[in-house]
Each structure stands twice: as structure tokens, then as C-alpha cells.
Design an enzyme around this catalytic site. Structure first.
Site, mmCIF file in Angstrom:
data_model
loop_
_atom_site.group_PDB
_atom_site.id
_atom_site.type_symbol
_atom_site.label_atom_id
_atom_site.label_comp_id
_atom_site.label_asym_id
_atom_site.label_seq_id
_atom_site.Cartn_x
_atom_site.Cartn_y
_atom_site.Cartn_z
ATOM 1 N N HIS A 250 -13.047 -16.819 5.295
ATOM 2 C CA HIS A 250 -12.881 -18.276 5.268
ATOM 3 C C HIS A 250 -14.173 -18.965 4.859
ATOM 4 C CE1 HIS A 250 -11.148 -22.143 6.349
ATOM 5 N NE2 HIS A 250 -12.257 -22.400 7.036
ATOM 6 N N GLU A 251 -15.301 -18.485 5.393
ATOM 7 C CA GLU A 251 -16.586 -19.093 5.060
ATOM 8 C C GLU A 251 -16.957 -18.878 3.595
ATOM 9 O OE1 GLU A 251 -18.415 -21.101 6.870
ATOM 10 O OE2 GLU A 251 -16.934 -20.983 8.479
ATOM 11 N N ARG A 360 6.463 -5.783 -5.488
ATOM 12 C CA ARG A 360 5.587 -6.009 -6.639
ATOM 13 C C ARG A 360 4.996 -4.701 -7.151
ATOM 14 N NH1 ARG A 360 2.129 -11.589 -5.604
ATOM 15 N NH2 ARG A 360 3.861 -13.024 -6.019
ATOM 16 N N GLY A 417 -5.237 -3.683 -8.444
ATOM 17 C CA GLY A 417 -5.532 -4.674 -7.420
ATOM 18 C C GLY A 417 -6.706 -4.254 -6.549
ATOM 19 N N GLY A 419 -6.323 -3.013 -3.355
ATOM 20 C CA GLY A 419 -5.948 -2.018 -2.357
ATOM 21 C C GLY A 419 -5.649 -2.617 -1.003
ATOM 22 N N LEU A 420 -5.270 -3.902 -0.982
ATOM 23 C CA LEU A 420 -4.975 -4.563 0.290
ATOM 24 C C LEU A 420 -3.491 -4.872 0.467
ATOM 25 C CD1 LEU A 420 -7.947 -7.094 0.549
ATOM 26 C CD2 LEU A 420 -7.578 -5.049 1.924
#
Length: 454
Positions: A250-251, A360, A417, A419-420
Site C-alpha cells: 500500500h505504501e 485466465r 506473470g 507467479g501470484l
């Protein structure tokens, strides 16, 4: 160490259990012969003693009865029609002199009576033997024994003494029951610990050992408490790690936003070159990575969000529409086989993301066909997604669900991608306390199986 704590140790429980088992067995084995012996040597009652003394008195009054030609008269004289009494005379050598047919039971009784200082009686299954009474005629010592039918109730232990095979079977059964109880006493908490350890290993960080095992005062209870403490530490550590990853992601959004704003201003001023294009590309890649990390963090940390009871088709409607459109753009066919009657309690957003990521991937690597189907079993909903691509190596079937892991043929960032995607799917299925597995299809292709308990 206190005495009470000492006896609560598992070692002493096992010791006392096996010691009691062996002690009871030894006590029964040793006691039964003593009980038989005591019963066999029951003192001769007054009535039977009078009978034998009457025989002795009659023989003394008529010594000619001891003549071999008259010995058979003793049988006839003292026998009753309804309850025949048989008298046996023995000489100094212990030989029966008034009959040639000596019952085996009498011989055994004679040996038993030799060790007794006084006349005794012995109740067999269907006859009673008693004696002996000693008397002397013409400096010859004789003994008189009695034998007659008798069906008196016998002590219970005689039944076991005469049925040794049954006693052996009963002993095996009782020892088996006792050992089975000890095995259950030890195995139940170990089995609970095993289930909790497996659940923890499979990602269910909230699983703990049951209270019954925790309340034990022996080593099993101590082990359960230690296990729960360890599980608490692991859960706190993983949760903090996930939260930290989410906070950092987020930061990172703030400087990334500034970077994109600077790029936009530079382009507005007419600055256009290869370096700026490369910076923009990397910034977009970084933005996608941060988005995936935030999604993984949210899915993992929001496991306690409220679930809803709704149809699976309704939950996945938008995901399936998008997947159909994407497959058509790539000239591929997506087959959907989900019954409208499938309805269960679940987390809609994590489940949608889990199915979307797998779909996907399937569309990306399929040659022509992709199939998604859902079936309802007795205790679970099974969602299966299959493509006709080339699949992956068997050794990588479980590794593909780890964060940042990509198979060898997907190392190119443009195709593979970050890998998440499957890691997010894994986290979403774990939120539902389900199972996620991958299989290679025959003759080729990949199958992703998601099993979600009802």
C-alpha cells in the site's frame, strides 16, 4: 517434583496399567489351583465317616469277609438300589483287593488322599469319593474308601479348571480389551495432535488441539499445550507477515503514483524518448505487482468476513462472462457446466478471484478448449477447470501454488506473470477450508481441482 505430578506422568500410567494386567493374570493362575486344592481336600462329613466306620466295624466282626472268595459280598451289602454305594478295600501295598476294575477317578483320589492327615471327600462332576479309614486285622493294615453317584452343584472355578481352552480364550479376550483400552487412551490424543498438525501444515492456522487433550495432566496434555502455543506463534507470525506485505504494498502505491504523474507531465511537455517509455512500462509492471500483493494480503487477512448463502452461478456470473469474451478473442472455446441448483455458503469475492485466476491461466495456455464444471457431493462442492494445453512437469504440480513461483516455460514476464495468481487462488480456497490440487490430463492438458466443504 511433587508426588501427584510424578504419578500423572505417562510412564507411571503405563507402568501401573501393565503391572496390574500381569499381576491379575498371575494371581488368577496361582489362585485357581489353590482353590481347587482346598476344595479337593474338604474334610469328611459325619455321615460319610459313619458309613465307612460301619464298614470297618462289620469287617472286624466278620474277618472272613477279607477272604478272596467273600470280598465281592462287601459290594452287595453296602449298595443301595437308588443310590449305590461302592466300597473299596486296599492292603498295605495300596492295592485294591475287592475288585479288579478300579476306576481312574479312584486312583487319582487315592493319590490325593495320601497327602492328607485325615479322611477327606472329593466331589467330581457326577460322583463323590471319600475316605480312607484305616484299620488293622491280624497285624495287616487296611484302608476303606467309598464311592457313590452324586450330582451336587460344584463351585464355579471347577468349570474353568475343566475347560482350559475356554479359559485361554477368555484370558486372551480380556487382555486384548485391556491393551485395547490402553492403546485407545494413548492413541486418541496422538490422533488429535496428528489431525491438528496436518491442518496446520495445510494452511489452517486457526486449528488447535481439542480441550479434552489439553486437560490431560500427563505428557500428552503438556505436548498439546506446547503445540497450541507453537500454533499461536505461527499464526501471529504469518498474520503479521501478511499484514506487513499489505502495508508495504500500500505504501509503495504513493511513490508509484508520483512517478506516473511525473511521466504524464513529461509527455505533456513534449518529452518522448525510449527511456521514458521504458520507465512507464516498468512502472505499470510494478503497479500490477503491487495490486497482486494487495489482493493476496486481503484474501488472507479477510478470512473472517461474513459468508453468504447463494448460488454458485450467481457468484461467478461476471467472471464467466469475462472468461467467455477473453476466450472468443483468442479463438478458443470455453465450455461451462455448472448446475443452477448448486447453492452453498461461501465468500463471494475470494471465490471469484480464485476461479478467475485459474480460468485466465487455462485460457492463456490452452490450445483450443477449456472446460469448467462444478459438481455437488455429499459434503463438498467440487469446481474443476481443465484445458488442453501441454500441462506442466509432475514435480511442479504442487509448487505452482507458491507465491512468486512460475514453471520453467513461464519465466518470461510477458507470458508468465508474477507467479501470484495461483497463490491467490490457494489463499482463497484456504479461507474456505478447502483443498486445491493440480493434475496433468491425458493425453495432455492441466486440471485444477478445487474442493470446498459445505
Amino acid at each position: 517434583m511433587r508426588i501427584s505430578n510424578l504419578f500423572n506422568r505417562l510412564f507411571f500410567k503405563l507402568l501401573i496399567g501393565f503391572w496390574l494386567c500381569s499381576s491379575l493374570t498371575i494371581a488368577i493362575v496361582l489362585t485357581l489351583p489353590i482353590m481347587l486344592k482346598d476344595h479337593n481336600k474338604a474334610p469328611l462329613n459325619a455321615h460319610l465317616q459313619t458309613v465307612l466306620q460301619t464298614v470297618v466295624k462289620d469287617i472286624k466282626n466278620k474277618p472272613e469277609l477279607l477272604d478272596s472268595n467273600h470280598l465281592h459280598k462287601i459290594h452287595r451289602k453296602y449298595s443301595d438300589r437308588n443310590k449305590p454305594l461302592k466300597i473299596y478295600l486296599t492292603n498295605t501295598d495300596g492295592q485294591v483287593i475287592n475288585t479288579r476294575k478300579v476306576p481312574r477317578s479312584l486312583r487319582e483320589f487315592m493319590l490325593l488322599a495320601e497327602d492328607s492327615p485325615q479322611p477327606i471327600s472329593h466331589q467330581l462332576k457326577d460322583e463323590l469319593l471319600f475316605g480312607p479309614i484305616n484299620f488293622t486285622i491280624k497285624q495287616q493294615v487296611y484302608q476303606v474308601y467309598g464311592r457313590m453317584p452324586a450330582n451336587h452343584p460344584r463351585p464355579w472355578f471347577f468349570f474353568f479348571a475343566e475347560n482350559k481352552l475356554l479359559v485361554t480364550l477368555i484370558a486372551i479376550l480380556l487382555s486384548g480389551l485391556l491393551c485395547g483400552f490402553l492403546a485407545w487412551y494413548l492413541g486418541k490424543p496422538l490422533n488429535n495432535l496428528k489431525k491438528s498438525a496436518n491442518a496446520l501444515a495445510n494452511g489452517d492456522l486457526s486449528n488447535r488441539v481439542d480441550k479434552a487433550t489439553l486437560n490431560r495432566t500427563d505428557e500428552m496434555g503438556q505436548l498439546a499445550q506446547t503445540f497450541n502455543t507453537m500454533a499461536d506463534s505461527i499464526e501471529a507470525m504469518v498474520t503479521n507477515q501478511q499484514r506487513l506485505m499489505g502495508d508495504i504494498s500500500h505504501e509503495l502505491r504513493t511513490p508509484l503514483t508520483r512517478l506516473k504523474l511525473a511521466l504524464a507531465l513529461a509527455r505533456k511537455k513534449g518529452q518522448q524518448n525510449t527511456e521514458l517509455s521504458r520507465i512507464e512500462y516498468e512502472a505499470n509492471q510494478l503497479d500490477e505487482l503491487i495490486g497482486e500483493l494487495l489482493t493476496l494480503s486481503r484474501v488472507t487477512l479477510n478470512a473472517n468476513e461474513k459468508q453468504v448463502y447463494t448460488e454458485l452461478n450467481e457468484t461467478l456470473s461476471q467472471v464467466l462472462d469475462d472468461a467467455e469474451f477473453e476466450a472468443e478473442q483468442q479463438q478458443k472455446c470455453l465450455q461451462i457446466d455448472i448446475d443452477d441448483s448448486i447453492k452453498f455458503t461461501h465468500h463471494p469475492k475470494p471465490l471469484c478471484r480464485a476461479v478467475e485466476n485459474v480460468l485466465r491461466n487455462a485460457i492463456r495456455y490452452a490450445h483450443k478448449h477449456i472446460i469448467i464444471q462444478a459438481t455437488e457431493e455429499k459434503s463438498a462442492i467440487v469446481i474443476e477447470i481443465k484445458d488442453d494445453g501441454k500441462g506442466i512437469e509432475d514435480k511442479e504440480l504442487q509448487a505452482i501454488f507458491r507465491p512468486f513461483y512460475r514453471p520453467d516455460d513461464a519465466r518470461d514476464r510477458n507470458s508468465g506473470g508474477w507467479g501470484l495468481g495461483l497463490a491467490i487462488t490457494q489463499a482463497a480456497i484456504q479461507v474456505h477450508k478447502g483443498e486445491l490440487k493440480a493434475f496433468n490430463a491425458t493425453p495432455h492438458g492441466l486440471i485444477i481441482n478445487m474442493r470446498i466443504p459445505k
